[in-house]
Motif scaffolding. Structure first.
Motif, short mmCIF file in Angstrom:
data_model
loop_
_atom_site.label_atom_id
_atom_site.label_comp_id
_atom_site.label_asym_id
_atom_site.label_seq_id
_atom_site.Cartn_x
_atom_site.Cartn_y
_atom_site.Cartn_z
N ALA A 34 2.35 3.12 -4.27
CA ALA A 34 3.68 3.69 -4.50
C ALA A 34 4.50 3.75 -3.22
O ALA A 34 3.96 3.83 -2.11
N GLN A 35 5.81 3.67 -3.43
CA GLN A 35 6.74 3.87 -2.31
C GLN A 35 7.38 5.23 -2.59
O GLN A 35 8.14 5.37 -3.55
N ILE A 36 7.05 6.21 -1.76
CA ILE A 36 7.45 7.60 -2.05
C ILE A 36 8.49 8.10 -1.06
O ILE A 36 8.30 8.03 0.15
N PHE A 37 9.58 8.58 -1.61
CA PHE A 37 10.59 9.27 -0.78
C PHE A 37 10.44 10.75 -1.08
O PHE A 37 10.46 11.15 -2.23
N SER A 38 10.27 11.55 -0.04
CA SER A 38 10.12 12.98 -0.28
C SER A 38 10.95 13.76 0.72
O SER A 38 11.26 13.27 1.81
N ARG B 223 0.87 -1.18 0.00
CA ARG B 223 0.00 0.00 0.00
C ARG B 223 0.91 1.23 0.00
O ARG B 223 2.13 1.09 0.08
N LEU B 224 0.33 2.42 -0.08
CA LEU B 224 1.13 3.64 -0.16
C LEU B 224 2.10 3.74 1.02
O LEU B 224 1.72 3.60 2.17
N GLN B 225 3.36 3.98 0.70
CA GLN B 225 4.37 4.20 1.75
C GLN B 225 5.03 5.54 1.50
O GLN B 225 5.48 5.80 0.39
N VAL B 226 5.09 6.36 2.52
CA VAL B 226 5.67 7.69 2.35
C VAL B 226 6.75 7.93 3.40
O VAL B 226 6.51 7.76 4.59
#
Ligand code: TYD
Ligand code: MG
Length: 455
Positions: free
Chosen positions: A353-357, A321-324
Motif C-alpha cells: 500500500a501507498q499510505i498518506f497519513s 512495497r509499503l510506502q508511508v
C-alpha cells in the motif's frame, strides 16, 4: 567577608574570580555585619540539612498576559508566567513570530507590573514601534533600545529598574570585552553570563527573555548551545504561511516540559487559542472512512488534553512495497501499526500500500497513546468503513497486538465529553473514573478494537 562588586555574591575567602558572575578581581572586603543576607546564603550552602526540614519556596512569577505562554512557563493560580530572576530563551525559525509575540508580552508586563526594556539588535526602534502600534502593544513603561552592544543595557537597567528585559536577538548582540563575532559561541556565552547577575540584582529581580534564531548552517551559536546556560528554552514553532503556532519547552527548570501553548498569528498579532480541540476539529468531515479522533496529552505531568483528527488515505498507485508518508505523525509508528495490523489483527493488503497519513491542524502527535487511533484509521480505510459517530479513540498498541493503558485517561475523556463526544474506545484500564456523557468501550486487542470501532 568578601563581596563581589558586580553581583553582590559573598564569599568567606578572597578569590581572584567571583564564583557567581565569573568576573575577575572584583571581590571587595566588607564588614560581615553589613552583609546579613549573603552570610545566610553562605551558611546555607555549606551545611547539609535533613530533607524533612527544608522549606519549599514558591517561585515568584509575573504573568506575560497571554494564557498560552504562561501555561508553558508554568505556575499555579495567580502566580503564573515568567519566574524572576530567570533567563528564558525563546528559539524559533526566522520569521515565525518571535519579535511579534515578545513585543506583545513586553507591553502586557509593562502595563501589569512596571518598566520593561526591549533591546532590538535587528530592527530599528521605529520599526518595532510601527509594529507595536499595529498590535496595540504600546505603553509608556515599555522602553526600546536599538543597539548591538550589550553593555548599553547595564546602565539602563540601573536607571529604569525593569521587571523584564528582552534581548532580540542573541545573534546580533555583542560584548565589547570579549572576543569573537556577534553570534559566536564565545559571545553568546558571554551574553548569558553578563545577563545572569543583572537579572538577579538585589532589590530588583527581573526576568530576561533572549531570542535565538534556529540556524541551519550552524554559523551562529544556536539555541542548543545556549540551552544549558538558561533556565528555560522555549521553542516557537509553526509552518510558514499557516497561522497556527505552538510554543513548547525543551527545558524548563520551573515547569514540566510537556505542556504546550497553542496560538494563532492574526492581524492583531498572536492570540491565544482558547480551545485547541474545537480549533482542530472545526472542519472535520465525520462519517468518512480513514478518519479517527484521538486525544493527545503529551505526558503524565501535562494539564490539558487536546483532541486531534488522524487521517489516513491510500494512494491509487501500486507500490513495490509499503510506502508511508506521515505529516504530524511519527512515520516509524505508522509503519509499526501497519505491521501489527497485518500480523496480529488480520488486516490484509498493507504490504504494497501507498499510505498518506497525518494529524490535521499542524500539531505534532508523537505519543504512544495515538497508536490505536492510527491503527483504527488505517483499518477503517482498508475496510472502507467509517468509525462510529461520536467516537474518540486512544491507547498504546503493543507488538503482539495487545492494547496498553496510557497516562492521563481521565483528562482525555473529560476533553472528549466537553467537545460533545459520546463514546471512547480505550485499552482495558482496570480503574477508570467514569466521565458523564461518555460510554467507555474497553478492548484487549487491536482486532477486538477494530470490530468495536467500525460501523
Ligand atoms: P516576526 O515576529 O518578525 O518573526 P521573528 O522575530 O521570529 O523573525 O514575524 C514576522 C512575520 O509575522 C511576518 O512574516 C509577518 C507576520 N505577522 C503577522 O502575520 N501578523 C502580525 O500582526 C505581525 C506583526 C506579523
Ligand atoms: Mg525578530
Amino acid at each position: 567577608m568578601y563581596v563581589c562588586k558586580h553581583c553582590e555574591t559573598s564569599s568567606l575567602e578572597y578569590k581572584g574570580q567571583c564564583g557567581n558572575c565569573k568576573k575577575w578581581n572584583c571581590l571587595q572586603e566588607r564588614d560581615p555585619s553589613t552583609v546579613i543576607v549573603q552570610t545566610k546564603e553562605v551558611e546555607n550552602e555549606s551545611r547539609a540539612e535533613p530533607i524533612t526540614e527544608i522549606d519549599v519556596t514558591v517561585d515568584k512569577r509575573r504573568s506575560t498576559g497571554m494564557v498560552e505562554v504562561n501555561r508553558v512557563l508554568g505556575g499555579e493560580g495567580d502566580n503564573v508566567g515568567i519566574v524572576y530572576p530567570s533567563l528564558v530563551l525563546m528559539a524559533g525559525d526566522p520569521g515565525i513570530g518571535k519579535s511579534t509575540v515578545l513585543v506583545q508580552i513586553a507591553a502586557n508586563v509593562a502595563r501589569l507590573y512596571g518598566p520593561v526594556i526591549y533591546i532590538t539588535g535587528e530592527e530599528s526602534k521605529s520599526a518595532v514601534t510601527a509594529r507595536a502600534t499595529r498590535l496595540g502593544a504600546k505603553h509608556e513603561r515599555l522602553h526600546l533600545m536599538s543597539t548591538g552592544h550589550l553593555e548599553h543595557l547595564e546602565a539602563e537597567v540601573r536607571r529604569l529598574n525593569p521587571v523584564l528585559s528582552i534581548v532580540d536577538s542573541t545573534q546580533t548582540m555583542h560584548r565589547m570585552d570579549m572576543p569573537g563575532e556577534a553570534g559566536s559561541i564565545t559571545q553568546v556565552k558571554g551574553i548569558t553570563s553578563f545577563l545572569r547577575p543583572l537579572a538577579k540584582r538585589k532589590d530588583n529581580e527581573m526576568g530576561v527573555i533572549l531570542v535565538g534564531h534556529v540556524t541551519k548552517d550552524g554559523s551562529a551559536a544556536g539555541p542548543k548551545t545556549l540551552e544549558h546556560l538558561v533556565d528555560a528554552t522555549l521553542y516557537f514553532e509553526g509552518e510558514m504561511g499557516r497561522p497556527l503556532r505552538v510554543l513548547r519547552s525543551a527545558k524548563n527548570r520551573f515547569n514540566n516540559t510537556t505542556d504546550i501553548g497553542v496560538l494563532e498569528m492574526s492581524q492583531v498579532g498572536l492570540v491565544d487559542i482558547a480551545s485547541p480541540s474545537a480549533h482542530f476539529l472545526a472542519q472535520r468531515r465525520s462519517g468518512e472512512p480513514g478518519t479517527v479522533v484521538t486525544a493527545v496529552c503529551g505526558g503524565a505531568a501535562n494539564r490539558r488534553a487536546i483532541l486531534v483528527e488522524i487521517q489516513v488515505l491510500f494512494g491509487t498507485a501500486e507500490a513495490p512495497r509499503l510506502q508511508v508518508s506521515a505529516s504530524g505523525l511519527d512515520q516509524a509508528r505508522v509503519i509499526q501499526m501497519c505491521a501489527v495490523l497485518g500480523r496480529k489483527a488480520g488486516v490484509q493488503g498493507l504490504d504494497k500500500a501507498q499510505i498518506f497519513s497525518g494529524a490535521v491542524g499542524g500539531l505534532d502527535v508523537d505519543e504512544r497513546a495515538a497508536d490505536l487511533a492510527i491503527a483504527v484509521a488505517i483499518a477503517s480505510q482498508v475496510r472502507q468503513a467509517p468509525v462510529q459517530a461520536g467516537l474518540i479513540v486512544f491507547g498504546e498498541v503493543g507488538l503482539m497486538g495487545e492494547l496498553r493503558d496510557t497516562p492521563q485517561a481521565h483528562l482525555r475523556l473529560k476533553e472528549a465529553a466537553a467537545q460533545g463526544f459520546t463514546k471512547a474506545l480505550v485499552p482495558p484500564f482496570k480503574a477508570l473514573e467514569p466521565v458523564d456523557g461518555i460510554e467507555i468501550m474497553r478492548a484487549e486487542t487491536l482486532a477486538e478494537a477494530i470490530d468495536m470501532a467500525l460501523d
